[in-house]
Structure formats: C-alpha cells, structure tokens
Design a protein around this motif. Sequence first.
Motif, PDB file in Angstrom:
ATOM      1  N   UNK A   1       0.789  -1.237   0.000  1.00  0.00           N
ATOM      2  CA  UNK A   1       0.000   0.000   0.000  1.00  0.00           C
ATOM      3  C   UNK A   1       0.819   1.285   0.000  1.00  0.00           C
ATOM      4  N   UNK A   2       2.002   1.283   0.617  1.00  0.00           N
ATOM      5  CA  UNK A   2       2.800   2.512   0.716  1.00  0.00           C
ATOM      6  C   UNK A   2       3.707   2.733  -0.495  1.00  0.00           C
ATOM      7  N   UNK A   3       3.908   1.695  -1.306  1.00  0.00           N
ATOM      8  CA  UNK A   3       4.884   1.747  -2.401  1.00  0.00           C
ATOM      9  C   UNK A   3       4.416   2.657  -3.536  1.00  0.00           C
ATOM     10  N   UNK A   4       5.293   3.613  -3.938  1.00  0.00           N
ATOM     11  CA  UNK A   4       4.947   4.561  -4.999  1.00  0.00           C
ATOM     12  C   UNK A   4       5.909   4.532  -6.182  1.00  0.00           C
ATOM     13  N   UNK A   5       7.205   4.320  -5.924  1.00  0.00           N
ATOM     14  CA  UNK A   5       8.218   4.389  -6.987  1.00  0.00           C
ATOM     15  C   UNK A   5       8.988   3.072  -7.040  1.00  0.00           C
ATOM     16  N   UNK A   6       9.025   2.449  -8.234  1.00  0.00           N
ATOM     17  CA  UNK A   6       9.739   1.184  -8.408  1.00  0.00           C
ATOM     18  C   UNK A   6      10.620   1.278  -9.645  1.00  0.00           C
ATOM     19  N   UNK A   7      11.910   0.996  -9.467  1.00  0.00           N
ATOM     20  CA  UNK A   7      12.846   0.925 -10.583  1.00  0.00           C
ATOM     21  C   UNK A   7      13.488  -0.453 -10.566  1.00  0.00           C
ATOM     22  N   UNK A   8      13.285  -1.228 -11.606  1.00  0.00           N
ATOM     23  CA  UNK A   8      13.914  -2.535 -11.765  1.00  0.00           C
ATOM     24  C   UNK A   8      14.972  -2.405 -12.847  1.00  0.00           C
ATOM     25  N   UNK A   9      16.230  -2.669 -12.502  1.00  0.00           N
ATOM     26  CA  UNK A   9      17.325  -2.495 -13.447  1.00  0.00           C
ATOM     27  C   UNK A   9      18.040  -3.814 -13.705  1.00  0.00           C
ATOM     28  N   UNK A  10      18.299  -4.088 -14.987  1.00  0.00           N
ATOM     29  CA  UNK A  10      19.031  -5.289 -15.421  1.00  0.00           C
ATOM     30  C   UNK A  10      18.332  -6.573 -14.989  1.00  0.00           C
ATOM     31  N   UNK A  11      17.004  -6.525 -14.901  1.00  0.00           N
ATOM     32  CA  UNK A  11      16.237  -7.699 -14.508  1.00  0.00           C
ATOM     33  C   UNK A  11      16.078  -8.662 -15.673  1.00  0.00           C
ATOM     34  N   UNK A  12      16.172  -9.943 -15.372  1.00  0.00           N
ATOM     35  CA  UNK A  12      15.760 -10.974 -16.325  1.00  0.00           C
ATOM     36  C   UNK A  12      14.280 -11.216 -16.046  1.00  0.00           C
ATOM     37  N   UNK A  13      13.426 -10.550 -16.823  1.00  0.00           N
ATOM     38  CA  UNK A  13      11.980 -10.651 -16.590  1.00  0.00           C
ATOM     39  C   UNK A  13      11.435 -11.859 -17.346  1.00  0.00           C
ATOM     40  N   UNK A  14      11.359 -12.953 -16.638  1.00  0.00           N
ATOM     41  CA  UNK A  14      10.824 -14.175 -17.233  1.00  0.00           C
ATOM     42  C   UNK A  14       9.327 -13.999 -17.484  1.00  0.00           C
ATOM     43  N   UNK A  15       8.739 -14.965 -18.158  1.00  0.00           N
ATOM     44  CA  UNK A  15       7.308 -14.895 -18.452  1.00  0.00           C
ATOM     45  C   UNK A  15       6.481 -14.789 -17.178  1.00  0.00           C
ATOM     46  N   UNK A  16       6.851 -15.549 -16.145  1.00  0.00           N
ATOM     47  CA  UNK A  16       6.081 -15.517 -14.894  1.00  0.00           C
ATOM     48  C   UNK A  16       6.256 -14.189 -14.161  1.00  0.00           C
ATOM     49  N   UNK A  17       7.445 -13.580 -14.262  1.00  0.00           N
ATOM     50  CA  UNK A  17       7.653 -12.273 -13.633  1.00  0.00           C
ATOM     51  C   UNK A  17       6.871 -11.176 -14.366  1.00  0.00           C
ATOM     52  N   UNK A  18       6.835 -11.242 -15.699  1.00  0.00           N
ATOM     53  CA  UNK A  18       6.031 -10.275 -16.464  1.00  0.00           C
ATOM     54  C   UNK A  18       4.560 -10.413 -16.096  1.00  0.00           C
ATOM     55  N   UNK A  19       4.108 -11.649 -15.942  1.00  0.00           N
ATOM     56  CA  UNK A  19       2.714 -11.889 -15.554  1.00  0.00           C
ATOM     57  C   UNK A  19       2.446 -11.344 -14.152  1.00  0.00           C
ATOM     58  N   UNK A  20       3.407 -11.510 -13.250  1.00  0.00           N
ATOM     59  CA  UNK A  20       3.255 -11.016 -11.876  1.00  0.00           C
ATOM     60  C   UNK A  20       3.175  -9.490 -11.837  1.00  0.00           C
ATOM     61  N   UNK A  21       4.007  -8.821 -12.638  1.00  0.00           N
ATOM     62  CA  UNK A  21       3.975  -7.358 -12.705  1.00  0.00           C
ATOM     63  C   UNK A  21       2.652  -6.894 -13.296  1.00  0.00           C
ATOM     64  N   UNK A  22       2.228  -7.551 -14.377  1.00  0.00           N
ATOM     65  CA  UNK A  22       0.957  -7.189 -15.021  1.00  0.00           C
ATOM     66  C   UNK A  22      -0.219  -7.378 -14.065  1.00  0.00           C
ATOM     67  N   UNK A  23      -0.194  -8.454 -13.306  1.00  0.00           N
ATOM     68  CA  UNK A  23      -1.274  -8.725 -12.352  1.00  0.00           C
ATOM     69  C   UNK A  23      -1.345  -7.644 -11.282  1.00  0.00           C
TER      70      UNK A  23
ATOM     71  N   UNK B   1       3.008   4.867  -8.535  1.00  0.00           N
ATOM     72  CA  UNK B   1       2.813   6.004  -9.438  1.00  0.00           C
ATOM     73  C   UNK B   1       3.921   6.098 -10.487  1.00  0.00           C
ATOM     74  N   UNK B   2       5.077   5.462 -10.245  1.00  0.00           N
ATOM     75  CA  UNK B   2       6.185   5.495 -11.197  1.00  0.00           C
ATOM     76  C   UNK B   2       6.816   4.115 -11.304  1.00  0.00           C
ATOM     77  N   UNK B   3       6.871   3.568 -12.532  1.00  0.00           N
ATOM     78  CA  UNK B   3       7.489   2.263 -12.778  1.00  0.00           C
ATOM     79  C   UNK B   3       8.518   2.419 -13.887  1.00  0.00           C
ATOM     80  N   UNK B   4       9.774   2.074 -13.583  1.00  0.00           N
ATOM     81  CA  UNK B   4      10.857   2.130 -14.560  1.00  0.00           C
ATOM     82  C   UNK B   4      11.445   0.733 -14.709  1.00  0.00           C
ATOM     83  N   UNK B   5      11.466   0.233 -15.949  1.00  0.00           N
ATOM     84  CA  UNK B   5      12.071  -1.056 -16.270  1.00  0.00           C
ATOM     85  C   UNK B   5      13.281  -0.767 -17.149  1.00  0.00           C
ATOM     86  N   UNK B   6      14.450  -0.662 -16.527  1.00  0.00           N
ATOM     87  CA  UNK B   6      15.652  -0.196 -17.212  1.00  0.00           C
ATOM     88  C   UNK B   6      16.590  -1.349 -17.556  1.00  0.00           C
TER      89      UNK B   6
END
Length: 197
Positions: free
Chosen positions: A67-89, A98-103
């Motif tokens: 509930x408190x999380x507002x800014x997320x930056x994921x850098x150099x992540x290996x976003x597998x299919x299940x991780x992409x699904x988890x983020x989408x969910x 409010x801010x999501x960066x996938x760098x």
Amino acid sequence: IQYHPAITRFDTSRAGFSFENTATLCSALTTLTNLESVLLTQHPLKRDEGIPVFRFAESMTEFLRAPSLRIVLLKSFCLTSSLCQAIAKALRQGSSITSLVLSQCSFPEGGSERIASALKENATLVTFKITPSQDSINEAFYDAMAASLLSNSALQELAIGYTGAIYPTSGCLSSFFLALVMTKKLRKLHVTESCSV
C-alpha cells in the motif's frame, strides 16, 4: 530488514542481488509498511546460463501491491514470463505505484506487451519508462500500449528507450501514433535511443 518501520527507501544499485534471491527479497520488502521507493538491480546472468525459471511469482505481485509503495525501478532484470505476468497482475489489481521504470531489462516473447496491456486497467501509474536490454519491444508492444493509452486515465509520462541498433518502423508505430492523437491525458513522451532513468 523485515518489519522495520523506519525504512522508506530501499536501493541495491551498488550491490545488486542474484536472480535466485529475487523472491526472498520481494517477500522481505513486502513487510516494510512505510516503504515508498525501491531501486532493485539484478546481477546479470552468466552467458552460458539458460533462462532460469522463477517459481514464486506471487512474491513479486504482493510486493508491488504494498500500500505505501509509490516508486519502483527494476534495473538489469531478467523478466521471465512468470515475472512479467506477476507485474501485469499487480498493475491490474491493487497496485498504488505512481512510477514504474524497467531499465535495461530483458523480456521474453510477449512479456513487454503483457505489461503494457495491464495499463488498460491501471488507475495509479503516472510515469512508465521501459528500456529493454535487447530488441524485445516490437509491434505487439506498441499495439498493446496504444490500446492502453486509449483507456488509461492516469498515465502522464511515457518513455521508451532503445539500447540496440534496431528501431521501430513507421508501420510498427501506426496504431501507437493514432492513439497519441486520440488521447489528451499523456503530457510527456520520450522515444529515444537511450532512455534515461
């Protein structure tokens, strides 16, 4: 760090962590009730390693729903299919980010468009920046992003960066630019060779 009430920001940009520790780290971060900002950097996989299997995707979903999380930056992540699904969910259901960066992240086939499609149902994300480590943003991503732009009421800044030598063709971008003409909500758009974090 579990349950530490004073932590509002968590940053692994200097140290990083392994792919295998992602689920454990996400579970620990979920317990931080005042966490507002997170920068997570994964150690790159070795070249001879295949794409690993991420078995506890629900830990990523629950972390992104904090509930408190507002800014997320994921850098150099290996976003597998299940991780992409988890983020989408998380983006579709219950996230307050409010801010999501996938760098410089790597995406499997269909992964980037799955996340883009989730923005259709998201009402909190104001800034979305994506820079794939490879040329994994294609026409399907732009089609999904176009559909999201037409129905999303919150997104104000979109940045799409390219680190490789292949750039989108005009045909690939046609639906995307049509959506830009029809939406009045987006205030900033960056499509660049190297998207700045």
